[in-house]
Write an enzyme that holds these catalytic residues in place. Structure first.
Site, PDB file in Angstrom:
ATOM      1  N   GLU A   1      32.560  89.891  -3.681  1.00  0.00           N
ATOM      2  CA  GLU A   1      32.591  91.344  -3.628  1.00  0.00           C
ATOM      3  C   GLU A   1      33.241  91.898  -4.891  1.00  0.00           C
ATOM      4  O   GLU A   1      34.190  91.312  -5.415  1.00  0.00           O
ATOM      5  CB  GLU A   1      33.346  91.804  -2.381  1.00  0.00           C
ATOM      6  CG  GLU A   1      32.783  91.200  -1.090  1.00  0.00           C
ATOM      7  CD  GLU A   1      33.593  91.531   0.153  1.00  0.00           C
ATOM      8  OE1 GLU A   1      34.140  92.659   0.217  1.00  0.00           O
ATOM      9  OE2 GLU A   1      33.678  90.683   1.056  1.00  0.00           O
TER      10      GLU A   1
ATOM     11  N   GLU B   1      33.312 101.332   2.081  1.00  0.00           N
ATOM     12  CA  GLU B   1      34.048 100.862   3.249  1.00  0.00           C
ATOM     13  C   GLU B   1      35.407 101.540   3.255  1.00  0.00           C
ATOM     14  O   GLU B   1      36.020 101.717   2.192  1.00  0.00           O
ATOM     15  CB  GLU B   1      34.229  99.340   3.192  1.00  0.00           C
ATOM     16  CG  GLU B   1      35.082  98.769   4.312  1.00  0.00           C
ATOM     17  CD  GLU B   1      35.328  97.270   4.182  1.00  0.00           C
ATOM     18  OE1 GLU B   1      36.027  96.706   5.049  1.00  0.00           O
ATOM     19  OE2 GLU B   1      34.821  96.669   3.204  1.00  0.00           O
TER      20      GLU B   1
END
Length: 459
Positions: A271, A380
């Protein structure tokens, strides 16, 4: 040539040994304004009527063997002028850790070669590349640093240092060759890392059930994704930077996810993106990376907080404050992220703003030592369960008026005929876990743009 010659050229050439540390410069070392020049260009030919030719720019061919390192250009005004030169390729030192024993010692070399301090208290240590955290990992004790990816990537060349000024500390200095910049952990008890746990987006009911097991934090996502079972070899995007409101124990992330899994507890991810997490010591926006090979259970970490990611660049401190932040209705600043698996070494290379930064070694992974299954782009947020004002995602807005965006979406696949995929909106799935609070939308015009974000839903 006892008769005549075939070709004539004007410009520069440089030669370096293969193991150089600082590149040889061409001309005066510049590639644009103030570059070295060639004037009064002409050549002589075997022609009684026109023995002298003064060429125009259209009469000449350009050769740049490494154009982003050494370049040439023409100004065909009243007189043709050729500008050429450049600073060359900036390269980190290449050593085999097999020479180092445990991968951290090399003779009497110092661990910290230089320290850079900023006015707002951020401290960057320029750490010997051979003593970076990665080499404490048991799988990397005899690891040989890979200098560059084997594929045709954007190299570490740059035309001016201005191309790299995306972090606050850059205006105070730079780390020397052979070192990597690491943010110093300043406060006692503060690890400069988020205190909240990472979770994977709930693409399935099993994911949702597992995420609900966290009694202290709640996660929300707004993103788009593409699923290519066992075929994905990386991805790319340009994401604009923001500094959203975030609760003290929360976090807001805008990022790319690349993941693979063969079961609920062995998910592997890479990520990268930017985040705001006050528990890191400030509410500034910062570039982050993350990896895990067991679904966030006991392996992996943010940035360089644990052994794993091998950094090769001295230009960017992962986890340091970003200098340029977008403003609503004003200037937009974005960062270009690229993650791609090297077909030879199988390492996963990270490139940020055209600069290779380092890689996640293939040894860290099982399934992703081959390929990944899914890629996603978006946001997120994480909040403690007892929050009052929700953490914002992106710039805290859900409309398409100056929103948070993801541009230049593409992903790499295991296909020799079409290794790069630029998806259309119909190729992507949308995930909104709380769509009235954090939303995602697509604008599939001349270029696909993904808009995402939101203010959350106050209780």
């Amino acid at each position: 040539m006892s008769k005549n010659a075939d070709v004539i050229g004007w410009g520069g050439e440089v030669v370096d040994t293969a193991d150089y540390k600082t590149p040889t410069q061409m001309g005066n070392g510049r590639t644009s304004t103030g570059a070295s020049y060639v004037k009064q260009i002409k050549f002589y030919v075997d022609d009684d009527e026109t023995p002298v030719i003064t060429p125009a720019a259209d009469d000449l061919d350009i050769l740049e063997t490494q154009g982003n390192c050494y370049s040439v250009s023409e100004n065909d005004g009243d007189e043709l002028v050729v500008f050429y030169g450049g600073p060359g390729l900036v390269v980190a030192i290449l050593f085999s850790s097999a020479l180092l024993g445990d991968g951290r010692q090399f003779g009497g070399l110092k661990t910290i070669l230089k320290t850079i301090k900023t006015e707002d208290g951020e401290v960057i240590d320029c750490v010997n590349i051979l003593k970076q955290p990665a080499f404490s990992h048991p799988l990397l004790l005899n690891h040989t640093i890979q200098l560059e990816p084997s594929f045709n990537a954007i190299t570490n060349c740059f035309r001016s240092r201005g191309d790299l000024l995306i972090q606050s500390w850059h205006k105070y200095g730079q780390c020397p060759d052979g070192s990597i910049p690491i943010v110093r952990k300043l406060m006692q008890g503060n690890n400069n890392r988020p205190i909240f746990p990472k979770q994977f987006p709930p693409f399935s009911s099993a994911d949702m059930l597992q995420n609900n097991n966290d009694a202290n934090y709640q996660h929300q996502w707004a993103l788009v994704s593409a699923d290519r079972d066992g075929q994905i070899q990386g991805g790319h995007a340009k994401i604009n930077n923001w500094r959203p409101f975030v609760n003290q124990e929360g976090g807001s992330m805008s990022q790319i996810w690349i993941a693979a899994s063969s079961g609920d507890n062995d998910r592997e991810t890479i990520e990268v993106g930017w985040m705001v997490a006050p528990s890191t010591g400030s509410s500034d926006s910062k570039i982050f990376i993350y990896w895990t090979n067991d679904n966030y259970q006991s392996t992996g970490c943010y940035n360089l907080d644990c052994p794993g990611f091998v950094q090769t660049s001295n230009t960017l401190a992962i986890g340091a404050k970003l200098a340029n932040i977008s403003t609503y209705g004003g200037a937009q600043f974005d960062i270009e992220y690229d993650v791609r698996k090297d077909p030879k070494s199988k390492n996963w290379w990270l490139t940020i703003n055209g600069q290779t930064q380092g890689y996640w070694p293939a040894k860290l992974f099982k399934k992703m030592s081959k390929n990944a299954d899914v890629i996603a782009w978006g946001g997120e947020v994480v909040d403690s369960v007892d929050y009052k004002n929700p953490t914002h995602m992106g710039n805290g807005r859900t409309t398409e008026e100056n929103p948070s965006y993801v541009k230049q979406l593409k992903f790499y696949v295991d296909d020799e005929d079409a290794p790069e995929v630029t998806p259309a909106a119909d190729d992507l799935s949308i995930l909104e876990t709380q769509g009235n609070c954090y939303a995602v939308s697509e604008n599939d015009g001349d270029e696909l743009v993904v808009f995402y974000g939101g203010p959350g839903c106050p209780e």
